[in-house]
Scaffold this motif. Sequence first.
Motif, PDB file in Angstrom:
ATOM      1  N   ASP A 244       0.828  -1.204   0.000  1.00  0.00           N
ATOM      2  CA  ASP A 244       0.000   0.000   0.000  1.00  0.00           C
ATOM      3  C   ASP A 244       0.868   1.262   0.000  1.00  0.00           C
ATOM      4  N   GLY A 248       1.593   4.505  -4.616  1.00  0.00           N
ATOM      5  CA  GLY A 248       1.389   5.831  -5.193  1.00  0.00           C
ATOM      6  C   GLY A 248       2.485   6.245  -6.151  1.00  0.00           C
ATOM      7  N   THR A 361      -0.984   6.825  -0.145  1.00  0.00           N
ATOM      8  CA  THR A 361      -1.734   5.589  -0.376  1.00  0.00           C
ATOM      9  C   THR A 361      -1.697   4.652   0.838  1.00  0.00           C
TER      10      THR A 361
END
Length: 419
Positions: A244, A248, A361
């Motif tokens: 995660d 981004g 993110t």
Amino acid sequence: MTSFRLRSAVVTLSASALLTVASTVPAAPVETASAPPARSSVVLDWYDITAETIATAGAPTQITNSRTWAISWLAAARATRLAPSGVNRRAFQDAALASAVHDALVALAPARTEALDAALERTLDAIPDGYAEEHGVAAGARQAAQVLTARQGDGLDPASVNAPFTVPPAGPGIWQPTPPAYAPAVQYGNRLAEPFLLERADRFRLGPPPAVGSARYRADLAEVRAYGAADSTVRTSRQSETADFWYGSSLTLYTEPLRVALTRSGPSTDRRAGLVALFHAALVDTQIATSDSKYAHLRWRPVTALRTGAIDLDPAWTPRHSTPAHPDYPSGHATYAGAAETVLTALVGPRTAPFELSSPTAPGVTRSYTSWRRLTAENVDARVWSGIHTRSADEAGVDLGGDVARYALAHSGRLFGRL
């Protein structure tokens, strides 16, 4: 444990290349860099202004925003080197840097003109009036105009970046649009753009990826299938967090590490401006080279291989994160990380005092780092654990980014020698 070439040693440059780089950016320290100076810094002020400008009025394409960074700070690096003898050098350089970055950003992000004008006024208010300030402003304006003119029509505008691409017929290993959106291919036009330093996009084109059906490819796919699935039962919570965290934009995620390096790279204004300029010029070229290899090999993504291929067929398999709309080999995040590590290691050393990094993110997550290499290692793992790249694509990406960055370092005189 990953094993790509960048892990083996600190970047080695020829003696002549080191002299070229040393004339524009700081040499690497032997020990951990010291804390930043306490006094106010026009360099850091305008670094933050550039970051804010791109965050609020940037282009929808990452490489276009990398270009904005490179143009603005290349103009600043050139202008700050022009301080004549017998003047207040700091006043000249501060005025020149602010003027160069201001004028370039106004041209490239005109929606921010009012805020940029106000920032320039604040900077100039803090500089003593006189010859140094006046001529510094003029030098900055002149260099910004020259760099902007030189880069006109370079193919890095959003429309050119996302030039249309005709998808080839489906077949084993051949890239096809991916679920859930099945969007058209993006970034094809990067490979057609004009680099800052590379003579051509395919200068470091990668060799072919592991053959479909080979032992290496089967191992790659098995790893992604197990660890990258949305419903994986073997991926740990820490691995999910890593996936995660690095999902981004690389440009966004490396803005703070570059600022850390800039803060700890010494007080010289022209060398610090050169560090930012060289970093982003190398990263533009890396993204161009990445697109070249991606579209030369057209390797399908793991989700396509698993849902429709003949290897480990799993029609319902879904990755943790949605797959970007371009081929697998190499990973763009990995090429960015490899290039960034190479530049930062060469110019400010491989390690630094601890710094913290957050990610848009992974809200609420903050990680601490003491080396650029750790950022690279996490990028490699993250793309597998996201289910969107094979490890081969990640490791090859690090190698490609390192190759482009070493070339940029060795040929940096092309950026800074034209005054």
